[in-house]
Write an enzyme that holds these catalytic residues in place. Structure first.
Site, mmCIF file in Angstrom:
data_model
loop_
_atom_site.group_PDB
_atom_site.id
_atom_site.type_symbol
_atom_site.label_atom_id
_atom_site.label_comp_id
_atom_site.label_asym_id
_atom_site.label_seq_id
_atom_site.Cartn_x
_atom_site.Cartn_y
_atom_site.Cartn_z
ATOM 1 N N HIS A 67 0.913 -1.178 0.112
ATOM 2 C CA HIS A 67 -0.049 -0.046 -0.122
ATOM 3 C C HIS A 67 0.769 1.019 0.081
ATOM 4 O O HIS A 67 0.559 2.269 -0.793
ATOM 5 C CB HIS A 67 -0.890 0.052 1.332
ATOM 6 C CG HIS A 67 -1.651 1.287 1.526
ATOM 7 N ND1 HIS A 67 -3.218 1.199 1.353
ATOM 8 C CD2 HIS A 67 -1.403 2.500 1.708
ATOM 9 C CE1 HIS A 67 -3.552 2.420 1.383
ATOM 10 N NE2 HIS A 67 -2.592 3.288 1.870
ATOM 11 N N GLU A 68 1.863 1.337 1.016
ATOM 12 C CA GLU A 68 2.715 2.361 1.164
ATOM 13 C C GLU A 68 3.630 2.569 -0.246
ATOM 14 O O GLU A 68 3.946 3.772 -0.716
ATOM 15 C CB GLU A 68 3.552 2.295 2.355
ATOM 16 C CG GLU A 68 2.803 2.403 3.487
ATOM 17 C CD GLU A 68 1.745 3.371 3.734
ATOM 18 O OE1 GLU A 68 1.894 4.462 3.177
ATOM 19 O OE2 GLU A 68 0.566 3.169 4.423
ATOM 20 N N HIS A 71 1.808 4.472 -2.938
ATOM 21 C CA HIS A 71 1.829 5.811 -3.004
ATOM 22 C C HIS A 71 3.203 6.291 -3.452
ATOM 23 O O HIS A 71 3.117 7.303 -4.159
ATOM 24 C CB HIS A 71 1.596 6.287 -1.507
ATOM 25 C CG HIS A 71 0.453 6.221 -1.025
ATOM 26 N ND1 HIS A 71 -0.627 6.804 -1.028
ATOM 27 C CD2 HIS A 71 -0.236 5.260 0.268
ATOM 28 C CE1 HIS A 71 -1.751 6.593 -0.394
ATOM 29 N NE2 HIS A 71 -1.335 5.696 0.566
#
Length: 156
Positions: A67-68, A71
């Site tokens: 998820h990170e 980004h």
């Protein structure tokens, strides 16, 4: 697991899932309780909650890392890196990342209701977590004036 092992793990996940290198710093942050991780726009570093790893294990933590990294890679590519952006949602799905992390046992996500805005005309009430100026608001039902009332302390 220490920060050096996390750094190697994030680098390998980045190469395997995204086919791109992770060239910045990944660290654990023990203060993260209601979120699984953070990506910093200015430094491009990533922080991961060690509590998620301890409670839910490597598989769930890897979803948080992905998820990170979504980004990270989208931001560096100049594409939509926010949760609401379609590019972000598509990449999450493609790499098998999670949109939200699991809640830790005992972690509070929200503040209790401390105040109520009550309509002077119809009696409609609105719970509030923070103190607000009732003169700035009107009742959504009848457009009447509101008054601020302290919440009753919890019985028990």
């Amino acid at each position: 697991m220490n920060d050096a092992e996390l750094q190697a793990w994030v680098e390998s996940v980045s190469r395997e899932a995204f086919g791109l290198p992770f060239k910045h710093k990944a660290t654990f942050n023990g203060r993260l309780r209601t979120t699984g991780g953070r990506y910093f726009l200015k430094s491009h570093n990533i922080e991961i909650s060690p509590h998620q790893l301890a409670v839910y294990g490597r598989e769930e933590t890897e979803r948080i890392i992905k998820h990170e990294l979504c980004h990270y890679h989208l931001h560096l590519a100049g594409l939509g890196y926010r949760h609401r952006d379609p590019e972000f949602k598509a990449l999450l799905k493609k790499v098998g990342a999670t949109l939200y992390c699991k809640t830790l046992p005992g972690a509070r996500r929200s503040l209790p209701v401390k105040y109520w805005l009550v309509c002077r005309s119809c009696g409609m009430s609105y719970p509030r977590k923070r103190k607000v100026d009732p003169r700035k608001y009107a009742c959504g039902r009848c457009r009447g004036g509101l008054k601020l009332v302290d919440a009753e302390p919890a019985q028990g």
